[in-house]
Design an enzyme around this catalytic site. Sequence first.
Site, PDB file in Angstrom:
ATOM      1  N   GLY A 186      40.189  -5.854 -17.532  1.00 20.01           N
ATOM      2  CA  GLY A 186      40.169  -4.340 -17.053  1.00 20.01           C
ATOM      3  C   GLY A 186      41.275  -4.052 -16.524  1.00 20.01           C
TER       4      GLY A 186
ATOM      5  N   HIS B 258      62.576  18.657   6.117  1.00 21.81           N
ATOM      6  CA  HIS B 258      63.618  17.801   5.598  1.00 21.81           C
ATOM      7  C   HIS B 258      64.278  16.531   6.288  1.00 21.81           C
ATOM      8  CE1 HIS B 258      67.175  17.092   2.740  1.00 21.81           C
ATOM      9  NE2 HIS B 258      67.748  17.233   3.611  1.00 21.81           N
TER      10      HIS B 258
ATOM     11  N   VAL C 110      41.458   0.453 -11.854  1.00 14.83           N
ATOM     12  CA  VAL C 110      41.728   0.546 -10.523  1.00 14.83           C
ATOM     13  C   VAL C 110      41.672  -0.732  -9.723  1.00 14.83           C
ATOM     14  CG1 VAL C 110      41.497   1.795  -8.258  1.00 14.83           C
ATOM     15  CG2 VAL C 110      40.801   2.758 -10.435  1.00 14.83           C
TER      16      VAL C 110
ATOM     17  N   GLU D  22      42.995  -5.070 -21.535  1.00 10.64           N
ATOM     18  CA  GLU D  22      42.283  -3.747 -21.014  1.00 10.64           C
ATOM     19  C   GLU D  22      41.752  -3.422 -22.883  1.00 10.64           C
ATOM     20  OE1 GLU D  22      41.439  -1.347 -19.113  1.00 10.64           O
ATOM     21  OE2 GLU D  22      40.653  -0.199 -20.952  1.00 10.64           O
TER      22      GLU D  22
ATOM     23  N   ARG E  10      31.888  -0.530 -12.241  1.00  8.67           N
ATOM     24  CA  ARG E  10      30.991  -1.043 -11.439  1.00  8.67           C
ATOM     25  C   ARG E  10      29.662   0.080 -11.721  1.00  8.67           C
ATOM     26  NH1 ARG E  10      32.182  -3.505  -6.748  1.00  8.67           N
ATOM     27  NH2 ARG E  10      30.607  -2.730  -5.518  1.00  8.67           N
TER      28      ARG E  10
ATOM     29  N   LYS F 239      43.069  -3.264   0.627  1.00 12.68           N
ATOM     30  CA  LYS F 239      44.216  -2.494   1.334  1.00 12.68           C
ATOM     31  C   LYS F 239      45.017  -3.539   2.117  1.00 12.68           C
ATOM     32  CE  LYS F 239      43.270  -0.122  -1.161  1.00 12.68           C
ATOM     33  NZ  LYS F 239      41.963  -0.119  -2.142  1.00 12.68           N
TER      34      LYS F 239
HETATM   35  P1  FAD Z   1      28.382   0.780  -0.729  1.00 12.99           P
HETATM   36  O1  FAD Z   1      29.656   0.541   0.048  1.00 12.99           O
HETATM   37  O2  FAD Z   1      28.291  -0.097  -2.192  1.00 12.99           O
HETATM   38  O3  FAD Z   1      27.451   0.267   0.426  1.00 12.99           O
HETATM   39  C1  FAD Z   1      25.879  -0.190  -0.230  1.00 12.99           C
HETATM   40  C2  FAD Z   1      25.236  -0.657   0.937  1.00 12.99           C
HETATM   41  O4  FAD Z   1      23.805  -0.894   0.623  1.00 12.99           O
HETATM   42  C3  FAD Z   1      25.817  -2.606   0.643  1.00 12.99           C
HETATM   43  O5  FAD Z   1      25.989  -2.821   2.199  1.00 12.99           O
HETATM   44  C4  FAD Z   1      24.726  -2.889   0.258  1.00 12.99           C
HETATM   45  O6  FAD Z   1      24.299  -4.269   0.765  1.00 12.99           O
HETATM   46  C5  FAD Z   1      23.343  -2.273   0.790  1.00 12.99           C
HETATM   47  N1  FAD Z   1      22.101  -2.135   0.223  1.00 12.99           N
HETATM   48  C6  FAD Z   1      22.164  -1.866  -1.360  1.00 12.99           C
HETATM   49  N2  FAD Z   1      20.669  -1.827  -1.558  1.00 12.99           N
HETATM   50  C7  FAD Z   1      20.026  -2.168  -0.511  1.00 12.99           C
HETATM   51  C8  FAD Z   1      18.655  -2.143  -0.085  1.00 12.99           C
HETATM   52  N3  FAD Z   1      17.662  -1.950  -1.068  1.00 12.99           N
HETATM   53  N4  FAD Z   1      18.455  -2.511   1.219  1.00 12.99           N
HETATM   54  C9  FAD Z   1      19.364  -2.610   2.236  1.00 12.99           C
HETATM   55  N5  FAD Z   1      20.613  -2.455   2.022  1.00 12.99           N
HETATM   56  C10 FAD Z   1      21.032  -2.202   0.661  1.00 12.99           C
HETATM   57  N6  FAD Z   1      37.111   3.582  -2.683  1.00 12.99           N
HETATM   58  C11 FAD Z   1      37.885   4.411  -2.186  1.00 12.99           C
HETATM   59  O7  FAD Z   1      37.723   5.402  -1.944  1.00 12.99           O
HETATM   60  N7  FAD Z   1      39.176   3.837  -1.917  1.00 12.99           N
HETATM   61  C12 FAD Z   1      39.511   2.484  -2.009  1.00 12.99           C
HETATM   62  O8  FAD Z   1      40.759   2.150  -1.852  1.00 12.99           O
HETATM   63  C13 FAD Z   1      38.622   1.820  -2.771  1.00 12.99           C
HETATM   64  N8  FAD Z   1      38.957   0.498  -2.784  1.00 12.99           N
HETATM   65  C14 FAD Z   1      38.305  -0.339  -3.396  1.00 12.99           C
HETATM   66  C15 FAD Z   1      38.452  -1.697  -3.752  1.00 12.99           C
HETATM   67  C16 FAD Z   1      37.414  -2.575  -4.347  1.00 12.99           C
HETATM   68  C17 FAD Z   1      37.762  -4.242  -4.439  1.00 12.99           C
HETATM   69  C18 FAD Z   1      36.120  -2.103  -4.616  1.00 12.99           C
HETATM   70  C19 FAD Z   1      35.267  -2.938  -5.150  1.00 12.99           C
HETATM   71  C20 FAD Z   1      35.859  -0.661  -4.479  1.00 12.99           C
HETATM   72  C21 FAD Z   1      36.813   0.183  -3.732  1.00 12.99           C
HETATM   73  N9  FAD Z   1      36.506   1.364  -3.739  1.00 12.99           N
HETATM   74  C22 FAD Z   1      37.402   2.259  -3.091  1.00 12.99           C
HETATM   75  C23 FAD Z   1      34.982   2.061  -3.904  1.00 12.99           C
HETATM   76  C24 FAD Z   1      34.279   1.888  -2.636  1.00 12.99           C
HETATM   77  O9  FAD Z   1      34.220   0.731  -2.097  1.00 12.99           O
HETATM   78  C25 FAD Z   1      32.799   2.568  -2.883  1.00 12.99           C
HETATM   79  O10 FAD Z   1      33.031   3.779  -3.578  1.00 12.99           O
HETATM   80  C26 FAD Z   1      31.913   2.665  -1.627  1.00 12.99           C
HETATM   81  O11 FAD Z   1      31.874   1.568  -0.857  1.00 12.99           O
HETATM   82  C27 FAD Z   1      30.708   3.417  -1.942  1.00 12.99           C
HETATM   83  O12 FAD Z   1      29.985   3.696  -0.818  1.00 12.99           O
HETATM   84  P2  FAD Z   1      28.399   3.439  -0.705  1.00 12.99           P
HETATM   85  O13 FAD Z   1      28.143   3.564   0.784  1.00 12.99           O
HETATM   86  O14 FAD Z   1      28.121   4.433  -1.969  1.00 12.99           O
HETATM   87  O15 FAD Z   1      28.064   2.174  -1.213  1.00 12.99           O
HETATM   88  P1  NAD Z   2      37.531   0.943 -13.441  1.00 17.25           P
HETATM   89  O1  NAD Z   2      36.375   1.808 -14.276  1.00 17.25           O
HETATM   90  O2  NAD Z   2      38.479   1.638 -12.696  1.00 17.25           O
HETATM   91  O3  NAD Z   2      38.321   0.143 -14.734  1.00 17.25           O
HETATM   92  C1  NAD Z   2      37.659  -0.697 -15.492  1.00 17.25           C
HETATM   93  C2  NAD Z   2      38.603  -0.883 -16.842  1.00 17.25           C
HETATM   94  O4  NAD Z   2      37.997  -2.063 -17.593  1.00 17.25           O
HETATM   95  C3  NAD Z   2      38.578   0.279 -17.582  1.00 17.25           C
HETATM   96  O5  NAD Z   2      39.971   0.524 -18.062  1.00 17.25           O
HETATM   97  C4  NAD Z   2      37.901  -0.040 -18.849  1.00 17.25           C
HETATM   98  O6  NAD Z   2      38.317   0.570 -20.141  1.00 17.25           O
HETATM   99  C5  NAD Z   2      38.129  -1.569 -18.828  1.00 17.25           C
HETATM  100  N1  NAD Z   2      37.003  -2.196 -19.491  1.00 17.25           N
HETATM  101  C6  NAD Z   2      35.771  -2.068 -19.764  1.00 17.25           C
HETATM  102  N2  NAD Z   2      35.137  -3.083 -20.403  1.00 17.25           N
HETATM  103  C7  NAD Z   2      36.085  -3.807 -20.812  1.00 17.25           C
HETATM  104  C8  NAD Z   2      36.194  -5.189 -21.358  1.00 17.25           C
HETATM  105  N3  NAD Z   2      34.956  -5.463 -22.067  1.00 17.25           N
HETATM  106  N4  NAD Z   2      37.116  -5.632 -21.731  1.00 17.25           N
HETATM  107  C9  NAD Z   2      38.598  -5.227 -21.214  1.00 17.25           C
HETATM  108  N5  NAD Z   2      38.449  -4.086 -20.471  1.00 17.25           N
HETATM  109  C10 NAD Z   2      37.164  -3.509 -20.337  1.00 17.25           C
HETATM  110  O7  NAD Z   2      36.690  -0.050 -12.748  1.00 17.25           O
HETATM  111  P2  NAD Z   2      36.871  -1.177 -11.745  1.00 17.25           P
HETATM  112  O8  NAD Z   2      38.526  -1.396 -11.788  1.00 17.25           O
HETATM  113  O9  NAD Z   2      36.153  -2.448 -11.919  1.00 17.25           O
HETATM  114  O10 NAD Z   2      36.715  -0.392 -10.351  1.00 17.25           O
HETATM  115  C11 NAD Z   2      35.431   0.315 -10.061  1.00 17.25           C
HETATM  116  C12 NAD Z   2      35.633   1.274  -9.467  1.00 17.25           C
HETATM  117  O11 NAD Z   2      35.684   1.228  -7.955  1.00 17.25           O
HETATM  118  C13 NAD Z   2      36.581   2.348  -9.705  1.00 17.25           C
HETATM  119  O12 NAD Z   2      36.385   3.138 -10.802  1.00 17.25           O
HETATM  120  C14 NAD Z   2      36.603   3.142  -8.449  1.00 17.25           C
HETATM  121  O13 NAD Z   2      35.513   3.925  -8.722  1.00 17.25           O
HETATM  122  C15 NAD Z   2      36.331   1.901  -7.466  1.00 17.25           C
HETATM  123  N6  NAD Z   2      37.722   1.727  -6.877  1.00 17.25           N
HETATM  124  C16 NAD Z   2      38.286   2.525  -6.136  1.00 17.25           C
HETATM  125  C17 NAD Z   2      39.565   2.246  -5.762  1.00 17.25           C
HETATM  126  C18 NAD Z   2      40.555   3.175  -5.116  1.00 17.25           C
HETATM  127  O14 NAD Z   2      40.139   4.123  -4.896  1.00 17.25           O
HETATM  128  N7  NAD Z   2      41.752   2.775  -4.909  1.00 17.25           N
HETATM  129  C19 NAD Z   2      39.982   0.732  -5.684  1.00 17.25           C
HETATM  130  C20 NAD Z   2      39.084   0.013  -6.285  1.00 17.25           C
HETATM  131  C21 NAD Z   2      37.933   0.375  -7.024  1.00 17.25           C
END
Ligand code: FAD
Ligand code: NAD
Length: 474
Positions: free
Chosen positions: A188, A451, A191, A211, A279, A58
């Site tokens: 892909g 408004h 998101v 995609e 993921r 963000k």
């Molecule tokens: P995580 O955030 O993955 O945290 C897990 C933690 O556990 C990590 O620090 C890891 O190192 C640690 N861990 C794992 N195994 C062990 C172990 N055995 N011992 C010790 N530590 C361990 N979601 C939204 O809602 N809004 C968004 O805008 C958004 N944007 C995103 C953008 C990107 C680029 C990505 C990749 C994801 C985004 N997401 C977003 C998804 C969001 O990040 C995840 O849904 C969220 O972080 C999941 O939370 P969690 O606590 O389950 O796991």
């Molecule tokens: P995603 O599931 O959102 O999108 C993956 C895309 O890749 C899908 O459209 C799928 O059809 C496509 N795909 C899969 N295999 C493929 C291939 N071999 N070749 C081409 N396309 C392929 O997954 P992401 O973008 O990796 O994000 C992972 C997750 O992280 C999201 O689903 C979401 O849960 C979380 N996330 C959330 C936010 C947010 O809330 N704004 C932002 C980033 C990530």
Amino acid sequence: MSEKYDVIVIGAGPAGYVAAIRAAQLGLKAACVDAFAGKDGKQALGGTCLNVGCIPSKALLDSSRQFHNLTHNFGVHGITADNAKIDVPTFIGRKDKIVKQFTGGVAQLFKANKITPYFGTGKLLKGNSVEITGPDGTKQTISATNVILASGSVPIELPFAKFDNKMILDNAGALDLAEVPKRLGVIGAGVIGLELGSVWKRLGSDVTILEALPDFLSVADADVAKVAAREFAKQGLTIKLGAKLTKADIKKKEVHLTYEDKDGAHELVVDKLLVAVGRRAYTAGLLADDTGVKLDERGRIVVDEHNHTGVDGVWAIGDAVRGPMLAHKGSEEGVAVAEWIAGKAGHVNLDTVPWVIYTEPEIAWAGKTEKQLKDEGVPYKVGSFPFAAIGRAVAMNEAVGQVKMIAHAETDRILGVHMVGPGVSELIAECVVAMEFKGSSEDLARIVHAHPTLSEAVHEAALSVDKRAIHKGN
Ligand code: FAD
Ligand code: NAD
């Protein structure tokens, strides 16, 4: 003797750290084990979300949006700036500062709540002990009455396009580039592909997204996806649907891609490749063989509706379990589990978890899409309202998109709301509240909305369900 806690949380992402804080608030002695190290090699609490997910993405989306507006959209306001430039180290440095502020903030919250952080990898042992292996390999064991598994998720890797985070990037790599790649390939159009593809496109990259599925953004409502596809095309994002990557070869400073679509095989050469194909739950090394905790066919920790694993005192939350992989979903599960452990009534309603995609225009929804309702045979009625007829959106020069509301044909209960347009990341909250209160479109239609605000689009969409929107034909 090993240190004994009421609750040990493994993982300090938004699911785990929130669970630890709520447990401590409820008077439980809590510890949290996390292995994530920041750029300085020190423990960085906050998981994927704070370090390499929600927050840094963000930050970059906001900076790149400012740059894009300056270079493309401010002319209409009479504002011009010659030779606008982006300094990538400053752009990335600002993001890093924000990440540090928030990961440090979690450490402060732990201190204030008397939660003990452990830096290292935690492994659940039978009988609710946790073996922690520190970054230097030293081991210690702690134990608790309850253990909450919150190990999160990691990006899925394609076997023929392995991450090196130099040329072939995962989310962490794409959030940390030293310069704007001339050509960026993205695998892909989900998101991450759309958000991070937008970031680098706005800074001048030539971005091509491949995609695999034939439909664009099929998780969203079809009307929303249609508007979004049109707007992204206008911005110059090239999105190729039904395109499957079959090869990615690094040659000198380029990545040579081969992909197949209905017309056969094609080649594409890019300078960097972001692979964002979803993921998967991360549980490597998390569970000793005899804990009894089960994984499903997708590698997720099996839990019941109360996030209990079926093993006495062992719970699991967040991306590591079923349900949407979203930070706020994990946090709510963390709160609920801490409350269940403390003998209180926790609550998570997975049916109203809002989704937001922070592109331009933003996309947001909650509840069922029209297609889902059709497939389920649920009778429904639809109302919609375009931002083009919203005074505030026009004044902002952001009059793109619409709000679409779907209500039950007989009861009028709101079943889904789907938005694309300015500020919809905030507007969706009102609809989630209405849905949680089992509200009807009539309820929203009868509530006064200020408004001129963007929220009038929600009000008018609610009126439109009953064919009585004021500022459009019905
Ligand atoms: P995580 O955030 O993955 O945290 C897990 C933690 O556990 C990590 O620090 C890891 O190192 C640690 N861990 C794992 N195994 C062990 C172990 N055995 N011992 C010790 N530590 C361990 N979601 C939204 O809602 N809004 C968004 O805008 C958004 N944007 C995103 C953008 C990107 C680029 C990505 C990749 C994801 C985004 N997401 C977003 C998804 C969001 O990040 C995840 O849904 C969220 O972080 C999941 O939370 P969690 O606590 O389950 O796991
Ligand atoms: P995603 O599931 O959102 O999108 C993956 C895309 O890749 C899908 O459209 C799928 O059809 C496509 N795909 C899969 N295999 C493929 C291939 N071999 N070749 C081409 N396309 C392929 O997954 P992401 O973008 O990796 O994000 C992972 C997750 O992280 C999201 O689903 C979401 O849960 C979380 N996330 C959330 C936010 C947010 O809330 N704004 C932002 C980033 C990530």
